[in-house]
Design a protein around this motif. Sequence first.
Motif, mmCIF file in Angstrom:
data_model
loop_
_atom_site.group_PDB
_atom_site.id
_atom_site.type_symbol
_atom_site.label_atom_id
_atom_site.label_comp_id
_atom_site.label_asym_id
_atom_site.label_seq_id
_atom_site.Cartn_x
_atom_site.Cartn_y
_atom_site.Cartn_z
ATOM 1 N N LYS A 11 0.616 -1.304 0.064
ATOM 2 C CA LYS A 11 -0.041 -0.229 -0.063
ATOM 3 C C LYS A 11 0.880 1.133 -0.037
ATOM 4 N N GLU A 55 2.163 9.395 -5.820
ATOM 5 C CA GLU A 55 2.650 10.700 -5.433
ATOM 6 C C GLU A 55 3.652 11.079 -6.474
ATOM 7 N N GLU A 95 0.867 4.081 -2.833
ATOM 8 C CA GLU A 95 0.775 5.698 -2.601
ATOM 9 C C GLU A 95 2.203 6.426 -3.070
#
Length: 58
Positions: A28, A36, A32
């Motif tokens: 996870k 980004e 992420e």
Amino acid sequence: MSITNIENIVRIARQQMSQRDINESLLKAVVELVGEVKRLDDEVRRVRRDAQVGRRFG
């Protein structure tokens, strides 16, 4: 099967579940971070494009 063997099997199963949880959390976090990085890359491209347009018409 002895109690010691059963306890070992349960201990190993708990370790595997913990490792799976760790792996899921890491995955996870990586997802992420990739999102980004993509967002920042898009922002850099936009700023560069705006700067080039500004030089042409500035």
